[in-house]
Design an enzyme around this catalytic site. Structure first.
Site, PDB file in Angstrom:
ATOM      1  N   GLY A  93      14.272   2.274  49.912  1.00 26.86           N
ATOM      2  CA  GLY A  93      14.103   1.268  50.957  1.00 26.86           C
ATOM      3  C   GLY A  93      12.704   1.199  51.532  1.00 26.86           C
TER       4      GLY A  93
ATOM      5  N   ASN B 227      24.154  -0.706  44.906  1.00 26.26           N
ATOM      6  CA  ASN B 227      24.700  -0.052  46.096  1.00 26.26           C
ATOM      7  C   ASN B 227      24.422  -0.995  47.256  1.00 26.26           C
ATOM      8  OD1 ASN B 227      25.297   1.465  48.321  1.00 26.26           O
ATOM      9  ND2 ASN B 227      23.765   3.065  47.956  1.00 26.26           N
TER      10      ASN B 227
ATOM     11  N   LYS C  91      25.265  -0.757  50.225  1.00 27.08           N
ATOM     12  CA  LYS C  91      25.153  -0.064  51.520  1.00 27.08           C
ATOM     13  C   LYS C  91      25.981  -0.832  52.561  1.00 27.08           C
ATOM     14  CE  LYS C  91      20.890   1.969  49.958  1.00 27.08           C
ATOM     15  NZ  LYS C  91      19.597   2.566  50.261  1.00 27.08           N
TER      16      LYS C  91
ATOM     17  N   GLU D 192      17.316   9.826  42.950  1.00 22.75           N
ATOM     18  CA  GLU D 192      16.783   8.928  43.972  1.00 22.75           C
ATOM     19  C   GLU D 192      15.851   9.715  44.893  1.00 22.75           C
ATOM     20  OE1 GLU D 192      19.494   5.246  44.541  1.00 22.75           O
ATOM     21  OE2 GLU D 192      20.143   6.794  45.927  1.00 22.75           O
TER      22      GLU D 192
ATOM     23  N   GLU E 151      21.521   9.130  52.075  1.00 22.63           N
ATOM     24  CA  GLU E 151      21.848   8.706  53.445  1.00 22.63           C
ATOM     25  C   GLU E 151      23.069   9.471  53.961  1.00 22.63           C
ATOM     26  OE1 GLU E 151      21.862   4.492  52.590  1.00 22.63           O
ATOM     27  OE2 GLU E 151      19.711   4.632  52.209  1.00 22.63           O
TER      28      GLU E 151
ATOM     29  N   HIS F   8      24.932  10.485  48.242  1.00 22.42           N
ATOM     30  CA  HIS F   8      23.756   9.635  48.498  1.00 22.42           C
ATOM     31  C   HIS F   8      22.904  10.285  49.586  1.00 22.42           C
ATOM     32  CE1 HIS F   8      21.271   6.263  49.705  1.00 22.42           C
ATOM     33  NE2 HIS F   8      21.535   5.745  48.515  1.00 22.42           N
TER      34      HIS F   8
ATOM     35  N   SER G 149      13.684   1.616  45.460  1.00 25.99           N
ATOM     36  CA  SER G 149      12.794   0.449  45.393  1.00 25.99           C
ATOM     37  C   SER G 149      12.657  -0.123  43.982  1.00 25.99           C
ATOM     38  CB  SER G 149      11.428   0.771  46.003  1.00 25.99           C
ATOM     39  OG  SER G 149      11.564   1.120  47.377  1.00 25.99           O
TER      40      SER G 149
HETATM   41  P1  13P Z   1      16.564   0.616  47.509  1.00 27.75           P
HETATM   42  O1  13P Z   1      16.717   0.010  46.137  1.00 27.75           O
HETATM   43  O2  13P Z   1      16.829  -0.389  48.610  1.00 27.75           O
HETATM   44  O3  13P Z   1      15.302   1.375  47.663  1.00 27.75           O
HETATM   45  O4  13P Z   1      17.771   1.686  47.667  1.00 27.75           O
HETATM   46  C1  13P Z   1      17.956   2.630  46.680  1.00 27.75           C
HETATM   47  C2  13P Z   1      19.241   3.316  46.965  1.00 27.75           C
HETATM   48  O5  13P Z   1      19.352   4.084  47.892  1.00 27.75           O
HETATM   49  C3  13P Z   1      20.371   3.021  46.080  1.00 27.75           C
HETATM   50  O6  13P Z   1      21.414   3.917  46.293  1.00 27.75           O
END
Ligand code: 13P
Length: 249
Positions: free
Chosen positions: A170, A9, A11, A164, A94, A92, A209
């Site tokens: 992150g 992803n 982002k 997740e 976010e 997601h 992560s």
């Molecule tokens: P990270 O791997 O940067 O923690 O992000 C995970 C994520 O949100 C994937 O959709």
């Protein structure tokens, strides 16, 4: 045995030049290994041009629940299909926390994706507060139920679920393999109570992560069937190592 599937992803990262370098590096290294990259909308054409004919599929990070119309700024499933997408991330954390997407809206997006023939990657997961108050399973169950009640449990035969935990995204704080496995087993068990066959075949990815260094032990867990990778999917060597670790486990 279920096949492992790793999805990147990206982002809101990348540029034409950065993406070209990343795609040129991962394509040959992952030849024969199924993987996915979910790129920002403007780069779907670039992903399609670069990845057609490779073992890497591509997709988007969000989609509208509407088919067309006066919805400024939205992107439809048909538009994703025009650019060869196979996958789309829905729900997601976010999108849920920063853009107010409700369980009900996520379920509509999931249904729209499947109706169009896209495979939704349905994200679920609890916040730190929720984990600390002991409601992780209740939160994940609520998020899953919103989809199961709308789309039916059989729909999960054509979907991927990504667990997740929000506190691990992150932050550099990965769920331990045991913590992740426990929630994955809960998800599979909940679905198995409704349809054992669907539960058995369901790919449940872990996200939060994941790095080259911790991928192998996560992927070795019996109910972890791949990963949804944020930051590390932007670094060719890291993404390659994670995909290889998944394929080897
Ligand atoms: P990270 O791997 O940067 O923690 O992000 C995970 C994520 O949100 C994937 O959709």
């Amino acid at each position: 045995m279920r096949k492992k599937l790793v999805a990147g992803n990206w982002k809101m990262h990348g540029s034409l030049a950065e993406n070209a370098a990343l795609l040129d590096a991962i394509k040959p290294a992952l030849a024969g290994i199924d993987a996915v990259v979910c790129v920002p909308f403007p780069y779907l054409a670039q992903a399609q041009a670069s990845l057609t004919g490779s073992s890497i599929a591509w997709g988007a990070q969000n989609v509208s629940e509407q088919a067309k119309g006066a919805f400024t700024g939205e992107v439809s499933t048909g538009m994703l299909l025009d650019f060869g997408c196979k996958y789309v991330i829905v729900g997601h954390s976010e999108r849920r926390s920063l853009y107010g997407e409700s369980d009900a809206l996520v379920a509509k997006k999931y249904m729209a994706a499947q109706a169009a023939g896209l495979t939704p990657i349905l994200c679920v997961g609890e916040s730190l507060d929720e984990r600390e108050s002991g409601v992780t399973e209740a939160v994940v169950a609520r998020q899953l139920d919103a989809v199961i009640q709308t789309a039916g449990v059989a729909s999960l035969a054509k979907a991927v679920v990504a667990y997740e935990p929000v506190w691990a995204i992150g932050t550099g704080k990965t769920a331990s393999p045991e913590q992740a496995q426990a929630v994955h087993a809960f998800i599979r068990g909940k679905i198995a109570a409704l349809d054992a066959g669907v539960a058995d075949g369901l790919v449940i990815q872990y996200g939060g992560s994941v790095k080259a260094a911790n991928a192998a032990e996560l992927m070795a867990q019996p109910d972890i069937d791949g990963g949804l990778i944020g930051g590390a999917s932007l670094v060719a060597d890291d993404f390659i190592a994670i995909c290889r670790a998944a394929a080897a486990n």
